[in-house]
Enzyme design. Structure first.
Site, PDB file in Angstrom:
ATOM      1  N   ARG A 266      55.415 -53.596  53.646  1.00  0.00           N
ATOM      2  CA  ARG A 266      56.781 -53.947  53.264  1.00  0.00           C
ATOM      3  C   ARG A 266      57.038 -55.398  53.656  1.00  0.00           C
ATOM      4  O   ARG A 266      56.615 -55.840  54.738  1.00  0.00           O
ATOM      5  CB  ARG A 266      57.806 -53.048  53.963  1.00  0.00           C
ATOM      6  CG  ARG A 266      57.890 -51.617  53.420  1.00  0.00           C
ATOM      7  CD  ARG A 266      58.423 -51.559  51.983  1.00  0.00           C
ATOM      8  NE  ARG A 266      58.550 -50.207  51.481  1.00  0.00           N
ATOM      9  CZ  ARG A 266      57.620 -49.543  50.793  1.00  0.00           C
ATOM     10  NH1 ARG A 266      56.455 -50.135  50.522  1.00  0.00           N
ATOM     11  NH2 ARG A 266      57.847 -48.325  50.352  1.00  0.00           N
TER      12      ARG A 266
ATOM     13  N   GLU B  39      62.784 -58.310  46.777  1.00  0.00           N
ATOM     14  CA  GLU B  39      62.034 -57.985  45.557  1.00  0.00           C
ATOM     15  C   GLU B  39      63.008 -57.714  44.428  1.00  0.00           C
ATOM     16  O   GLU B  39      63.961 -56.952  44.626  1.00  0.00           O
ATOM     17  CB  GLU B  39      61.152 -56.770  45.805  1.00  0.00           C
ATOM     18  CG  GLU B  39      60.069 -57.066  46.842  1.00  0.00           C
ATOM     19  CD  GLU B  39      59.166 -55.881  47.137  1.00  0.00           C
ATOM     20  OE1 GLU B  39      59.329 -54.831  46.503  1.00  0.00           O
ATOM     21  OE2 GLU B  39      58.299 -56.006  47.997  1.00  0.00           O
TER      22      GLU B  39
ATOM     23  N   HIS C 294      54.458 -55.790  43.907  1.00  0.00           N
ATOM     24  CA  HIS C 294      54.556 -54.471  44.558  1.00  0.00           C
ATOM     25  C   HIS C 294      53.937 -53.376  43.673  1.00  0.00           C
ATOM     26  O   HIS C 294      54.634 -52.458  43.232  1.00  0.00           O
ATOM     27  CB  HIS C 294      56.026 -54.132  44.889  1.00  0.00           C
ATOM     28  CG  HIS C 294      56.152 -53.109  45.979  1.00  0.00           C
ATOM     29  ND1 HIS C 294      57.240 -53.061  46.826  1.00  0.00           N
ATOM     30  CD2 HIS C 294      55.334 -52.085  46.349  1.00  0.00           C
ATOM     31  CE1 HIS C 294      57.081 -52.050  47.676  1.00  0.00           C
ATOM     32  NE2 HIS C 294      55.938 -51.439  47.398  1.00  0.00           N
TER      33      HIS C 294
HETATM   34  C1  DGY Z   1      55.024 -46.819  48.490  1.00  0.00           C
HETATM   35  O1  DGY Z   1      54.724 -45.748  47.962  1.00  0.00           O
HETATM   36  O2  DGY Z   1      55.714 -46.885  49.510  1.00  0.00           O
HETATM   37  C2  DGY Z   1      54.518 -48.044  47.831  1.00  0.00           C
HETATM   38  O3  DGY Z   1      55.002 -49.178  48.429  1.00  0.00           O
HETATM   39  C3  DGY Z   1      54.847 -47.993  46.371  1.00  0.00           C
HETATM   40  O4  DGY Z   1      53.892 -48.704  45.653  1.00  0.00           O
END
Ligand code: DGY
Length: 320
Positions: free
Chosen positions: A238, A267, A286
């Protein structure tokens, strides 16, 4: 009246078909744009279930008036967009999508590492811009990956899957995690390290930790200074785990060699963000879990979890 289910992004019809047979289902009509907050709040007030994206905030404001809500199925393994305590108070079950995305996310994380190390994006651009005039000895020379040291920060299932891939490249694997992982140590030969030790020894620092109050802003100027100047920083977890200003500075001044980023503080990232002007950064929007197969598996899991909770059964992957 049939219970109402709201899906916050346009998903393929076949994925949501099983819900339509038993429930009244509505879906936000756009695939590329999140549902506006006011619409989400309004739909949540009458929904028994929500199928949400990581870009939807499921917080007190939403839960306050969601009196019929029994389950939120979040299309991600991460659930930092959900206020778990508020959901618990309200008696709402929260589900995520672990396991089904582990290998796909690990593949992409390793691809990002390879891409940054071997300058693949730069090389592609070099050819397409017509710059390739001849073969030359050090043309776009990158860094080796094999036999180097990878330091994984956050050794969950995805961390272990990345470690398995690293072993295939004869890498030394260090990891830092809240708790020791005997399986990773015994089976993969991963070695536990303090964060400082990991930063000092790793050629590739790979962040796969969840975003929590403890990991928020974990990577600051000091952490980049603790890394080798030849090291690469990879983040597939993240964005807010990293201070992006400090990262930009570290990349500009040569404090570290490069970065591969799948996630950002905001984002979508502003196209004018200073990070995006640097050649030693590879960026992705992402997409770590985004293979067609895996995204369908994630959708199916969300659907199954919703069906289970609405029927009074135990969902497969509840966030406890
Ligand atoms: C998640 O599943 O948390 C990922 O970041 C999505 O791609």
């Amino acid at each position: 009246m049939k219970p109402f289910i709201y899906i916050t992004r346009k998903l393929p019809q076949d994925a949501v078909e099983p819900l339509k047979q038993e429930y009244q289902v509505e879906m936000w009509e756009r695939e590329d744009v999140p549902v506006p907050r006011d619409i989400l709040l309004q739909k949540s007030q009458k929904a028994s279930a929500l199928l949400t994206m990581l870009s939807d905030k499921v917080n007190e404001e939403l839960l306050e008036h969601a009196d019929a809500l029994r389950v939120v199925a979040n299309l991600a393994v991460g659930y930092d967009n959900v206020d778990l305590e508020a959901a618990k108070q309200k008696g709402v079950v929260i589900c995520n999508t672990p396991d089904v995305l582990t290998d796909t996310t690990a593949d992409l994380t390793f691809a990002l590492l390879m891409t940054a190390a071997r300058r693949i994006v730069e090389a592609d651009r070099y050819i397409k811009e017509g710059q390739w005039k001849s073969w030359s000895p050090l043309l776009l020379a990158g860094a080796d990956v094999h036999h180097k040291t990878i330091g994984i920060v956050g050794m969950g299932n995805i961390g272990e899957a990345v470690a398995r891939r690293a072993k295939g490249f004869d890498m030394e694997v260090l990891y830092h995690n809240r708790s020791r992982k005997p399986h990773a140590e015994e089976v993969l030969g991963a070695e536990y390290a303090s964060l400082d030790e990991l930063l000092g020894k790793s050629d590739f620092v790979v962040v796969l930790a969840p975003l929590t109050p403890e990991t928020h802003g974990l990577f600051q100027k000091e952490q980049f200074q603790a890394m080798k100047k030849s090291a690469f920083f990879i983040n597939a977890a993240r964005g807010p785990i990293v201070d992006e200003e400090a990262l930009t500075e570290a990349l500009k001044t040569g404090e570290i060699a490069g970065a591969g980023l799948d996630v950002f503080v905001t984002e979508p990232i502003d196209p004018d963000h200073p990070l995006l002007s640097l050649d030693n950064v590879v960026t992705l929007p992402h997409i770590a879990s985004s293979s067609t197969e895996t995204r369908h598996a994630m959708m199916n899991l969300c659907v199954e979890n919703i069906q289970a909770v609405l029927k009074g059964d135990k969902p497969k992957t509840r966030v406890e």
